[in-house]
Scaffold this motif. Structure first.
Motif, PDB file in Angstrom:
ATOM      1  N   TYR A  35      -5.963   4.283  -6.741  1.00 14.82           N
ATOM      2  CA  TYR A  35      -5.942   3.913  -8.144  1.00 14.82           C
ATOM      3  C   TYR A  35      -7.263   4.319  -8.782  1.00 14.82           C
ATOM      4  CZ  TYR A  35      -1.961   0.964  -6.907  1.00 14.82           C
ATOM      5  OH  TYR A  35      -0.742   0.511  -6.460  1.00 14.82           O
ATOM      6  N   GLN A  37      -9.740   3.255 -11.990  1.00 11.95           N
ATOM      7  CA  GLN A  37      -9.995   2.205 -12.964  1.00 11.95           C
ATOM      8  C   GLN A  37     -11.088   2.638 -13.926  1.00 11.95           C
ATOM      9  OE1 GLN A  37     -11.368  -1.700 -11.585  1.00 11.95           O
ATOM     10  NE2 GLN A  37     -10.199  -2.679 -13.218  1.00 11.95           N
ATOM     11  N   GLN A  41      -8.638   2.847 -19.832  1.00 11.94           N
ATOM     12  CA  GLN A  41      -7.258   2.951 -19.346  1.00 11.94           C
ATOM     13  C   GLN A  41      -6.883   1.871 -18.333  1.00 11.94           C
ATOM     14  OE1 GLN A  41      -5.019   5.163 -20.595  1.00 11.94           O
ATOM     15  NE2 GLN A  41      -6.670   5.659 -22.014  1.00 11.94           N
ATOM     16  N   LEU A  43      -6.423   0.034 -14.749  1.00 14.04           N
ATOM     17  CA  LEU A  43      -6.078   0.487 -13.408  1.00 14.04           C
ATOM     18  C   LEU A  43      -4.837   1.359 -13.468  1.00 14.04           C
ATOM     19  CD1 LEU A  43      -6.708  -2.671 -11.275  1.00 14.04           C
ATOM     20  CD2 LEU A  43      -7.065  -0.368 -10.410  1.00 14.04           C
ATOM     21  N   PHE A  45      -2.312   4.166 -11.310  1.00 15.09           N
ATOM     22  CA  PHE A  45      -1.865   4.639  -9.997  1.00 15.09           C
ATOM     23  C   PHE A  45      -2.021   6.147  -9.899  1.00 15.09           C
ATOM     24  CE2 PHE A  45       0.653   4.722  -6.228  1.00 15.09           C
ATOM     25  CZ  PHE A  45       1.558   5.769  -6.349  1.00 15.09           C
ATOM     26  N   GLU A  48       0.389   7.561  -3.458  1.00 16.69           N
ATOM     27  CA  GLU A  48       0.539   6.696  -2.291  1.00 16.69           C
ATOM     28  C   GLU A  48       0.984   7.535  -1.101  1.00 16.69           C
ATOM     29  OE1 GLU A  48       4.075   4.590  -1.893  1.00 16.69           O
ATOM     30  OE2 GLU A  48       3.481   4.029   0.138  1.00 16.69           O
ATOM     31  N   LEU A  88     -14.069   3.987 -11.359  1.00 16.43           N
ATOM     32  CA  LEU A  88     -14.044   3.315 -10.064  1.00 16.43           C
ATOM     33  C   LEU A  88     -12.741   3.731  -9.385  1.00 16.43           C
ATOM     34  CD1 LEU A  88     -15.294   1.195  -8.113  1.00 16.43           C
ATOM     35  CD2 LEU A  88     -13.904  -0.536  -9.303  1.00 16.43           C
ATOM     36  N   LEU A  90     -10.237   3.183  -6.407  1.00 16.63           N
ATOM     37  CA  LEU A  90      -9.870   2.115  -5.471  1.00 16.63           C
ATOM     38  C   LEU A  90      -8.748   2.574  -4.566  1.00 16.63           C
ATOM     39  CD1 LEU A  90      -9.840  -0.631  -8.199  1.00 16.63           C
ATOM     40  CD2 LEU A  90     -11.318  -0.728  -6.204  1.00 16.63           C
ATOM     41  N   TYR A 103      -3.800  -4.595  -0.480  1.00 16.78           N
ATOM     42  CA  TYR A 103      -5.149  -5.139  -0.381  1.00 16.78           C
ATOM     43  C   TYR A 103      -6.151  -4.026  -0.698  1.00 16.78           C
ATOM     44  CZ  TYR A 103      -2.743  -8.943   1.942  1.00 16.78           C
ATOM     45  OH  TYR A 103      -1.899  -9.983   2.220  1.00 16.78           O
ATOM     46  N   PHE A 104      -7.040  -4.343  -1.621  1.00 18.67           N
ATOM     47  CA  PHE A 104      -7.946  -3.326  -2.116  1.00 18.67           C
ATOM     48  C   PHE A 104      -9.252  -3.257  -1.335  1.00 18.67           C
ATOM     49  CE2 PHE A 104      -6.085  -1.570  -5.911  1.00 18.67           C
ATOM     50  CZ  PHE A 104      -5.085  -2.479  -6.204  1.00 18.67           C
ATOM     51  N   GLY A 105      -9.762  -2.045  -1.232  1.00 14.74           N
ATOM     52  CA  GLY A 105     -11.097  -1.832  -0.715  1.00 14.74           C
ATOM     53  C   GLY A 105     -12.126  -2.063  -1.801  1.00 14.74           C
ATOM     54  N   PRO A 106     -13.422  -1.901  -1.455  1.00 16.42           N
ATOM     55  CA  PRO A 106     -14.494  -2.169  -2.429  1.00 16.42           C
ATOM     56  C   PRO A 106     -14.606  -1.116  -3.527  1.00 16.42           C
ATOM     57  CG  PRO A 106     -15.401  -1.338  -0.393  1.00 16.42           C
ATOM     58  CD  PRO A 106     -13.948  -1.546  -0.141  1.00 16.42           C
ATOM     59  N   ARG A 109     -17.561   4.210  -6.774  1.00 15.96           N
ATOM     60  CA  ARG A 109     -17.887   4.412  -8.181  1.00 15.96           C
ATOM     61  C   ARG A 109     -18.404   5.831  -8.353  1.00 15.96           C
ATOM     62  NH1 ARG A 109     -17.737   1.248 -12.292  1.00 15.96           N
ATOM     63  NH2 ARG A 109     -17.538  -0.639 -11.032  1.00 15.96           N
TER      64      ARG A 109
END
Lengths: 113, 110
Positions: A35, A37, A41, A43, A45, A48, A88, A90, A103-106, A109
């Motif tokens: 994703y 961010q 705009q 977040l 997609f 996948e 960012l 993600l 589940y998202f990672g950190p 950036r």
């Protein structure tokens, strides 16, 4: 279990360059989603991957690409960077079924100058 | 029209009060709904998910889903200053793509 990891955490690039971001999913998870961010705009997609195959794709130009390896780790690549690619990035991992929690990672950036 | 809509806020509630966050969606094919919390500069963290009509409770959090009205909500009881964050509503359909709202910023005041 260890969570989702992403490398690098921060990147500064200049217009026209390319960048590769990496994501390692939670152990046992076979799907990775990416994703973007941005403040304007939100977040959005990107794509996948499931079992090394792209299963879904968002509405981003072909400059954005990705792949997944046999160990489920995934990379995304952005070529010919534009200022608007600053965001960012993600990744999220989940076991594989479409309705499962992601589940998202950190995040990574990326700043494009 | 955005597929998932949220009031951007900020929603300000006093400490100890109930915070009510709302979300509407336009795609009737949406099947599962998620609430994520995102602190400034951090990545989204899952709070709750719901896929059946009705209420689902987890500690201080209650998610509510009404598919007929295409409405999802998140209630936070006994709000704490640490709950101050942006809350993102997301939906999935038959594909695994998460469609996010723009988020509601919650401020819990002392």
């Amino acid at each position: 279990k260890a969570g989702v990891t992403q490398t690098p955490r921060y990147l500064i690039k200049t217009r026209g360059q390319q960048v590769t971001l990496s994501c390692s999913p939670i152990s046992g998870h076979r799907s990775v989603s990416w994703y973007q961010q941005t403040p304007g705009q939100g977040l959005q997609f990107l794509f996948e991957y499931f079992s090394e195959t792209q299963r879904n794709k968002g509405n981003f130009p072909g400059r954005f690409s990705g792949r997944q390896f046999s160990n489920s780790r995934s990379e995304m690549n952005v070529s010919t960077l534009e200022l608007g690619d600053s965001a960012l990035y993600l990744c999220a991992s989940f076991p594989g079924s479409t309705q499962e929690t992601q589940y998202f990672g950190p995040g990574t950036r990326l700043l494009v100058l | 029209q955005k597929e998932v809509e949220q009031n951007s806020g900020p929603l300000s509630v006093p400490e100890g009060a109930i915070a009510s966050l709302n979300c509407t969606y336009s795609d009737r094919g949406s099947q599962s709904f998620f609430w994520y919390r995102q602190y400034s500069g951090k990545s989204p963290e899952l709070i709750m998910f719901i896929y059946s009509n009705g209420d689902k409770e987890d500690g201080r959090f209650t998610a509510q889903l009404n598919k007929a009205s295409q409405y999802v909500s998140l209630l936070i009881r006994d709000s704490q200053p640490s709950d101050s964050a942006t809350y993102l509503c997301a939906a999935t359909g038959t594909a695994s793509k998460l469609t996010f709202g723009t988020g509601t910023r919650l401020q819990v005041t002392l």
